[in-house]
Design a protein around this motif. Structure first.
Motif, short mmCIF file in Angstrom:
data_model
loop_
_atom_site.label_atom_id
_atom_site.label_comp_id
_atom_site.label_asym_id
_atom_site.label_seq_id
_atom_site.Cartn_x
_atom_site.Cartn_y
_atom_site.Cartn_z
N ALA A 1 -8.33 1.03 -1.49
CA ALA A 1 -7.09 0.45 -0.98
C ALA A 1 -7.35 -0.91 -0.37
O ALA A 1 -6.54 -1.84 -0.51
CB ALA A 1 -6.46 1.39 0.05
N TYR B 1 0.83 -1.21 0.00
CA TYR B 1 0.00 0.00 0.00
C TYR B 1 0.86 1.26 0.00
O TYR B 1 0.56 2.23 -0.70
CB TYR B 1 -0.96 0.03 1.19
CG TYR B 1 -1.73 1.34 1.23
CD1 TYR B 1 -2.66 1.64 0.25
CD2 TYR B 1 -1.47 2.30 2.20
CE1 TYR B 1 -3.33 2.86 0.24
CE2 TYR B 1 -2.14 3.52 2.21
CZ TYR B 1 -3.06 3.79 1.22
OH TYR B 1 -3.71 4.99 1.20
N GLU C 1 -7.80 -3.35 -3.20
CA GLU C 1 -6.53 -3.67 -3.87
C GLU C 1 -5.66 -4.58 -3.02
O GLU C 1 -4.96 -5.45 -3.55
CB GLU C 1 -5.78 -2.39 -4.22
CG GLU C 1 -4.70 -2.55 -5.26
CD GLU C 1 -5.23 -3.09 -6.59
OE1 GLU C 1 -4.45 -3.74 -7.31
OE2 GLU C 1 -6.43 -2.87 -6.90
N GLU D 1 1.80 2.09 -3.35
CA GLU D 1 0.70 2.69 -4.09
C GLU D 1 0.56 4.17 -3.80
O GLU D 1 0.21 4.97 -4.68
CB GLU D 1 -0.60 1.97 -3.77
CG GLU D 1 -0.68 0.54 -4.28
CD GLU D 1 -2.03 -0.07 -4.01
OE1 GLU D 1 -2.71 -0.41 -5.00
OE2 GLU D 1 -2.42 -0.19 -2.85
N TYR E 1 5.35 -4.01 -13.74
CA TYR E 1 4.42 -2.88 -13.80
C TYR E 1 4.15 -2.48 -15.25
O TYR E 1 4.91 -2.83 -16.17
CB TYR E 1 4.99 -1.68 -13.03
CG TYR E 1 5.02 -1.87 -11.54
CD1 TYR E 1 3.95 -1.49 -10.75
CD2 TYR E 1 6.15 -2.40 -10.91
CE1 TYR E 1 3.99 -1.65 -9.37
CE2 TYR E 1 6.20 -2.57 -9.54
CZ TYR E 1 5.11 -2.18 -8.77
OH TYR E 1 5.16 -2.34 -7.41
N PRO F 1 1.32 6.25 -7.40
CA PRO F 1 -0.07 6.01 -7.81
C PRO F 1 -0.24 5.80 -9.30
O PRO F 1 -1.27 5.26 -9.74
CB PRO F 1 -0.80 7.27 -7.34
CG PRO F 1 0.26 8.33 -7.30
CD PRO F 1 1.51 7.62 -6.87
N LYS G 1 0.81 0.61 -12.19
CA LYS G 1 -0.13 -0.47 -11.96
C LYS G 1 0.56 -1.80 -12.21
O LYS G 1 1.32 -1.94 -13.18
CB LYS G 1 -1.35 -0.34 -12.86
CG LYS G 1 -2.09 0.99 -12.73
CD LYS G 1 -2.59 1.23 -11.31
CE LYS G 1 -3.26 2.60 -11.18
NZ LYS G 1 -3.60 2.90 -9.77
#
Length: 390
Positions: free
Chosen positions: A365, A212, A368, A215, A250, A219, A222
Motif C-alpha cells: 500500500a 487507499y 502504491e 483500493e 481503470y 481490490p 487497477k
C-alpha cells in the motif's frame, strides 16, 4: 473486539522516532498502539533537540537511558540489549521516512511509517524488497481505512451488491489552508516546502487517503492511466500544489476522479468516497464515519449503521463499543495498530497463512501510494495530459 481480548501473546516492545511534545500525530500513534495492549512503549528518539526529547520521554514514563538523541543511536543501542525494541513507528517529516525506515529494517525491526513511505517508486520498491528479505512487517498509516464501514463496503462490493463497478468518486478537500497559514504555523510550513514534503503537497498529504480506501473496497480494479491537473492558489506554495484534480481510467472500463485540496474554503474535512455500480451505489463520509449510504436504483435510500448485527462479520470484527455509540479516528487507528501487531507476531513465528488472511495498509500500500503521486505529478507537470500508469 468489543470486549477487548488480547489477540497477541505479549506486548511488542516498541519505540517512536518523532512524535514528541506538540505533535498531534504522535499522540494519535501512541493512543492507538497502546489501547489494546499489543505494544509497550519502551524507547524513543522524539525530537531533533535531544534534551527536549529526553524531557518528553520522561513525561511518558520512559527510562532516561532509553530516550535517545536520534534514530541511529537508538537502533544501535537497542540492538545490543536483550530486551531491545522489536518495532518502531516513524512520525517525522516526509523527507526522513525512507532513511529511517531503511535503517530500521536493516536492524531487523518491524516498522509503522507515516505516509508517504518515501518520495519515489524506486525507493519504495527498495524498501519492499528489504522488508521481504528481512521478513519484517511495514505498516503505513492510512488511518481512515480502519473504520469498520470500509470493511462493510468492501464485503458488499465483493458480494456483488453494486453490480459491475462504473464510477469511483473520491475526494479529500478541506479548507484549513485556504490562506498562507504556514507563515505562522511550523507544523504546516514543512508540508509546503519541497525539501521536506517531496514532489507534492495535497496529492500525497490528503489524496492518498481516499485512494487507499478505494483500493480496500475495490481490490480487483487497477488504474490503467490517469490525468492530473494541479494548482497553487496560495502562490508562495509553488511548485507544490494546494489543489489537484485527478481523472483515472481503470482496467475494467470504470472511471474515477480524485479531488485533493487544502483550499476548499469552509469545508471541515471533506473526505468522501462514492462507489457506483450498475445496480447501486455506496457512499462514506469521514465526518459521519458511523454511517454508510447504500442506494439501490429504484428503491428508497438506506443508511447502514456501524455496530449493527446486519453488517458483515469482517466489519463487526472491528466494532469496539456496540451500535449507537459514535466512534471515530482513534478507533480507526486502533484497529490498524491491532492488525499491525497481529501481522508482526505472525511474521515472527513464520505464520504465512495468517499473514495472507490479514488486510492492513502494508508495504505494498505504501508503494502504491508513492506510485500514484508520482504518476499524478508526471501528468500535471506535462501540462495535465493522460499518462499510462507506471
Amino acid at each position: 473486539m468489543i470486549h477487548g481480548e488480547r489477540k497477541t501473546a505479549a506486548p511488542i516492545r516498541w519505540a517512536m522516532v518523532g512524535g514528541g511534545r506538540g505533535s498531534q500525530i504522535g499522540y494519535i500513534h501512541r493512543s492507538a498502539a497502546l489501547r489494546d495492549r499489543h505494544f509497550e512503549l519502551v524507547a524513543g528518539a522524539f525530537d531533533l533537540d535531544p534534551e527536549r526529547g529526553r524531557a518528553f520521554g520522561a513525561e511518558l514514563g520512559l527510562e532516561a537511558g532509553r530516550c535517545y538523541p536520534d534514530h541511529a543511536t537508538m537502533f544501535a543501542e537497542e540492538a545490543a540489549r536483550p530486551d531491545g525494541i522489536r518495532a518502531v513507528s516513524v512520525a517525522t517529516p516526509n523527507n526522513t521516512h525512507y532513511a529511517i525506515t531503511k535503517a530500521a529494517l536493516e536492524h531487523g525491526l518491524h516498522v509503522v511509517c507515516e505516509k508517504p513511505l518515501c518520495f519515489t517508486t524506486a525507493e519504495a520498491l527498495e524498501l519492499a524488497d528489504l522488508a521481504r528479505a528481512r521478513g519484517r512487517i511495514v505498516g503505513v498509516t492510512y488511518g481512515y481505512a480502519g473504520h469498520q464501514l470500509i470493511e462493510q463496503a468492501s464485503a458488499m462490493v465483493a458480494r456483488g451488491d453494486l453490480g459491475e463497478i462504473r464510477l469511483v468518486n473520491l475526494q479529500f478537500a478541506h479548507g484549513f489552508h485556504s490562506e498562507a497559514v504556514e507563515l505562522e504555523n511550523p507544523a504546516t510550513r514543512w508540508r509546503v516546502d519541497p525539501r521536506f514534503a517531496g514532489p507534492s503537497y495535497v496529492l500525497g498529504d490528503v489524496g492518498t487517503h481516499p485512494f487507499y480506501i478505494s483500493e480496500v473496497i475495490l481490490p480487483h480494479l487497477k488504474v490503467k492511466r490517469l490525468l492530473c491537473a494541479r494548482q497553487s492558489f496560495v502562490r508562495s506554495r509553488a511548485p507544490l500544489e494546494d489543489n489537484a484534480v485527478t481523472l483515472m481510467e481503470y482496467d475494467n472500463g470504470a472511471f474515477g476522479t480524485v479531488w485533493s485540496s487544502a483550499v476548499n474554503a469552509g469545508s471541515m474535512h471533506g473526505q468522501k468516497v462514492r462507489i457506483t455500480g450498475a445496480k447501486a451505489s455506496l457512499e462514506w463520509w469521514d465526518e459521519r464515519p458511523n454511517q454508510l449510504s447504500f442506494e439501490v436504483q429504484g428503491e428508497p435510500a438506506r443508511i447502514l449503521e456501524r455496530g449493527m448485527p446486519y453488517l458483515h462479520p469482517e466489519a463487526l470484527a472491528d466494532d469496539r463499543i456496540g451500535g449507537g455509540h459514535p466512534e471515530g479516528l482513534f478507533e480507526a487507528w486502533s484497529n490498524l495498530y491491532d492488525r499491525f501487531a497481529i501481522a508482526m507476531e505472525a511474521s515472527d513465528r513464520g505464520d504465512t497463512a495468517r499473514l495472507a488472511a490479514l488486510r492492513y495498509p502494508d508495504i505494498a500500500a505504501g508503494v502504491e501510494g508513492v506510485r500514484w503521486v508520482e504518476n499524478c505529478v508526471r501528468s500535471a507537470d506535462r501540462g495535465g495530459v493522460w499518462v499510462d500508469y507506471e
